[in-house]
Motif scaffolding. Sequence first.
Motif, PDB file in Angstrom:
ATOM      1  N   GLY A  98       0.800  -1.230   0.000  1.00 59.89           N
ATOM      2  CA  GLY A  98       0.000   0.000   0.000  1.00 59.89           C
ATOM      3  C   GLY A  98       0.824   1.266   0.000  1.00 59.89           C
ATOM      4  N   ILE A  99       2.130   1.149   0.259  1.00 59.51           N
ATOM      5  CA  ILE A  99       3.009   2.322   0.281  1.00 59.51           C
ATOM      6  C   ILE A  99       3.894   2.321  -0.971  1.00 59.51           C
ATOM      7  CG2 ILE A  99       4.809   3.566   1.570  1.00 59.51           C
ATOM      8  CD1 ILE A  99       2.170   3.399   3.101  1.00 59.51           C
ATOM      9  N   ASP A 100       4.711   1.280  -1.097  1.00 63.76           N
ATOM     10  CA  ASP A 100       5.542   1.186  -2.305  1.00 63.76           C
ATOM     11  C   ASP A 100       5.437  -0.195  -2.966  1.00 63.76           C
ATOM     12  OD1 ASP A 100       7.010  -0.397  -0.581  1.00 63.76           O
ATOM     13  OD2 ASP A 100       8.800   0.875  -0.600  1.00 63.76           O
ATOM     14  N   ASP A 101       4.449  -0.961  -2.554  1.00 68.63           N
ATOM     15  CA  ASP A 101       4.216  -2.314  -3.091  1.00 68.63           C
ATOM     16  C   ASP A 101       2.707  -2.437  -3.312  1.00 68.63           C
ATOM     17  OD1 ASP A 101       4.034  -5.027  -3.614  1.00 68.63           O
ATOM     18  OD2 ASP A 101       5.250  -5.654  -1.900  1.00 68.63           O
ATOM     19  N   ALA A 147       2.827   8.698  -4.996  1.00 67.79           N
ATOM     20  CA  ALA A 147       4.066   7.986  -4.698  1.00 67.79           C
ATOM     21  C   ALA A 147       4.856   8.726  -3.625  1.00 67.79           C
ATOM     22  CB  ALA A 147       4.905   7.856  -5.968  1.00 67.79           C
ATOM     23  N   ARG A 148       5.112   8.047  -2.514  1.00 65.86           N
ATOM     24  CA  ARG A 148       5.891   8.672  -1.433  1.00 65.86           C
ATOM     25  C   ARG A 148       7.318   8.139  -1.394  1.00 65.86           C
ATOM     26  NH1 ARG A 148       0.580   8.777   0.452  1.00 65.86           N
ATOM     27  NH2 ARG A 148      -0.058  10.951   0.710  1.00 65.86           N
ATOM     28  N   THR A 149       7.634   7.310  -2.369  1.00 64.54           N
ATOM     29  CA  THR A 149       8.995   6.783  -2.517  1.00 64.54           C
ATOM     30  C   THR A 149       9.382   6.901  -3.994  1.00 64.54           C
ATOM     31  OG1 THR A 149       8.159   4.562  -2.964  1.00 64.54           O
ATOM     32  CG2 THR A 149       8.667   5.076  -0.669  1.00 64.54           C
ATOM     33  N   ASN A 150      10.684   6.843  -4.243  1.00 67.87           N
ATOM     34  CA  ASN A 150      11.141   6.970  -5.630  1.00 67.87           C
ATOM     35  C   ASN A 150      10.894   5.716  -6.454  1.00 67.87           C
ATOM     36  OD1 ASN A 150      11.965   9.595  -5.833  1.00 67.87           O
ATOM     37  ND2 ASN A 150      14.051   9.185  -5.099  1.00 67.87           N
ATOM     38  N   VAL A 208      10.199   6.924 -10.107  1.00 68.36           N
ATOM     39  CA  VAL A 208       9.665   8.281 -10.329  1.00 68.36           C
ATOM     40  C   VAL A 208      10.599   9.337  -9.722  1.00 68.36           C
ATOM     41  CG1 VAL A 208       7.258   7.587 -10.582  1.00 68.36           C
ATOM     42  CG2 VAL A 208       8.154   8.094  -8.296  1.00 68.36           C
ATOM     43  N   THR A 209      11.902   9.010  -9.696  1.00 66.83           N
ATOM     44  CA  THR A 209      12.891   9.962  -9.171  1.00 66.83           C
ATOM     45  C   THR A 209      12.811  11.302  -9.906  1.00 66.83           C
ATOM     46  OG1 THR A 209      14.323   8.084  -8.669  1.00 66.83           O
ATOM     47  CG2 THR A 209      15.366  10.243  -8.661  1.00 66.83           C
ATOM     48  N   ASP A 210      12.447  11.265 -11.192  1.00 62.24           N
ATOM     49  CA  ASP A 210      12.379  12.519 -11.971  1.00 62.24           C
ATOM     50  C   ASP A 210      11.223  13.430 -11.534  1.00 62.24           C
ATOM     51  OD1 ASP A 210      10.071  11.394 -13.050  1.00 62.24           O
ATOM     52  OD2 ASP A 210      10.916  11.029 -15.032  1.00 62.24           O
ATOM     53  N   GLY A 211      10.327  12.931 -10.688  1.00 64.08           N
ATOM     54  CA  GLY A 211       9.255  13.774 -10.161  1.00 64.08           C
ATOM     55  C   GLY A 211       8.084  13.986 -11.116  1.00 64.08           C
ATOM     56  N   ASN A 212       8.180  13.447 -12.324  1.00 59.62           N
ATOM     57  CA  ASN A 212       7.084  13.632 -13.283  1.00 59.62           C
ATOM     58  C   ASN A 212       5.987  12.599 -13.069  1.00 59.62           C
ATOM     59  OD1 ASN A 212       8.448  15.731 -14.594  1.00 59.62           O
ATOM     60  ND2 ASN A 212       9.607  14.259 -15.835  1.00 59.62           N
ATOM     61  N   LEU A 243       1.370   9.793  -9.153  1.00 57.63           N
ATOM     62  CA  LEU A 243       1.695  11.201  -8.922  1.00 57.63           C
ATOM     63  C   LEU A 243       2.752  11.282  -7.825  1.00 57.63           C
ATOM     64  CD1 LEU A 243      -2.045  12.395  -8.841  1.00 57.63           C
ATOM     65  CD2 LEU A 243      -0.491  12.339 -10.818  1.00 57.63           C
ATOM     66  N   PRO A 244       3.990  11.648  -8.191  1.00 57.71           N
ATOM     67  CA  PRO A 244       5.057  11.691  -7.185  1.00 57.71           C
ATOM     68  C   PRO A 244       4.826  12.808  -6.169  1.00 57.71           C
ATOM     69  CG  PRO A 244       5.940  11.623  -9.435  1.00 57.71           C
ATOM     70  CD  PRO A 244       4.475  11.930  -9.547  1.00 57.71           C
ATOM     71  N   ASP A 245       4.897  12.491  -4.897  1.00 55.61           N
ATOM     72  CA  ASP A 245       4.774  13.453  -3.813  1.00 55.61           C
ATOM     73  C   ASP A 245       6.096  14.208  -3.688  1.00 55.61           C
ATOM     74  OD1 ASP A 245       3.175  14.272  -1.398  1.00 55.61           O
ATOM     75  OD2 ASP A 245       4.995  13.572  -0.410  1.00 55.61           O
ATOM     76  N   SER A 246       6.028  15.475  -3.280  1.00 49.71           N
ATOM     77  CA  SER A 246       7.282  16.254  -3.234  1.00 49.71           C
ATOM     78  C   SER A 246       8.208  15.767  -2.116  1.00 49.71           C
ATOM     79  CB  SER A 246       6.969  17.742  -3.078  1.00 49.71           C
ATOM     80  OG  SER A 246       6.135  17.912  -1.955  1.00 49.71           O
ATOM     81  N   GLY A 247       7.655  15.178  -1.072  1.00 49.29           N
ATOM     82  CA  GLY A 247       8.519  14.702   0.028  1.00 49.29           C
ATOM     83  C   GLY A 247       8.901  13.236  -0.086  1.00 49.29           C
ATOM     84  N   ARG A 248       9.167  12.775  -1.297  1.00 50.08           N
ATOM     85  CA  ARG A 248       9.446  11.342  -1.482  1.00 50.08           C
ATOM     86  C   ARG A 248      10.715  10.901  -0.762  1.00 50.08           C
ATOM     87  NH1 ARG A 248       8.814  13.322  -6.224  1.00 50.08           N
ATOM     88  NH2 ARG A 248      10.954  13.010  -6.899  1.00 50.08           N
TER      89      ARG A 248
END
Length: 401
Positions: A98-101, A147-150, A208-212, A243-248
């Motif tokens: 539910g977070i990154d899986d 997304a709260r992780t990269n 999603v490291t690129d933030g897009n 949608l990547p979160d800014s505080g990933r």
Amino acid sequence: MKNGENVAINVTNTIGEPSTLHWHGLHLPARADGGPHQIIENGDTWTPAFTVKQRASMFWYHSHMVPVTGRQVYQGLAGLIYVDDDEVSKLELPSNYGIDDIPLVLQDRAFNDDGAFYYNTSMMSGMMGMRGNTLLVNGTVRPFFIARTNKIRLRILNGSNARTYTIGFDDGRTFHQIGTDGGLLEQPYETCQITLAPAERMQIIVDVTDGNPARLRTFASPNQGMMGGMIANNSAFEIVDILPDSGRTVSPALPDRLIQLPKPDPSNAIRTRRFIMEMRMGGMMMGGGAFSINGKTMDINRIDETVRINTTEIWQIDNASMMAHPFHIHDVQFRILDRNGRPPAPYETGLKDTVFIQPQERVRLLLEFSDYLDPDRPYMYHCHILEHEDAGMMGQFTVNA
Ligand code: C2O
Ligand code: CU
Ligand code: CU
């Protein structure tokens, strides 16, 4: 579930008609398989028990009630099973559910005016399998995910009755496939599109490291045979917007090696068993005999193949029809030896329980029958287009001493 643990499951049927519940992809005794022989009458509870003997992966369960599997699964009788094992738990892979899986169950549906699911098996949908014009993802339409992780692991099941999806990102970005139906690949495989036929699963890692924002969608499927053109031309669906979160948080690098699998060795096989999948148009119009394996439609009172325990076999499957079919075998996780004589592509070098076979294609599989002997209760092999299975494209095998 965890590899090695003993499980017992209570399955209570309250749907108002007989059903069964099959553990797709799991290696277990035939009496616990939940195939067409383990019928649960309305009001009854069935309690299969078994030891989990499985590599970490995502499996699923669904109705297997002859000849209404298609309708019962379409109406909702399906769900996911996660299996973990110690080897894979040690790997630094995204694994917070539910977070990154994240599981993604893809099911196309059609709707009546009142919003109820529309299901029919007459004419076209009987032949092509029931296809809807709306894609449900975990039961909802066009979801988004923050997304709260990269890195995010997606475990994708094609839980559709009949439709095959080619999946990728709108912006063409690549991702890493790390798993197949029954376990991880030996190493991550970088690609930008994958194809999933009904019942197939795949695990991928998205970055999603690129933030897009990243939109996962389906693309018009490649060749599904001469009859592909007859399929409604609406196979591009949105799956999910990531949608990547800014505080990933930064995720660890993907391991270079994941697990080790034995190299499939055809010289271990004691024999080759041949299967021919056929569809006959004439039979279809007459309302019977259209879908067959080795010239036979499913008969629940006939055992088609008997195999011996602790042996390895090659199963050679020819698709002699004009349409692609996902061929599924119960009890085993197999390896693909070759397609028309060529070794499998990297994306299908792992453990598989379902293999997509194109028209005129010959696929050879290597499988081993271990642990569970039962001369009386069969396992199934069948096309996983559920309307084809219901129409008889299915056979039965027992494992004998
Ligand atoms: Cu997914 Cu015989 O089933
Ligand atoms: Cu199965
Ligand atoms: Cu089929």
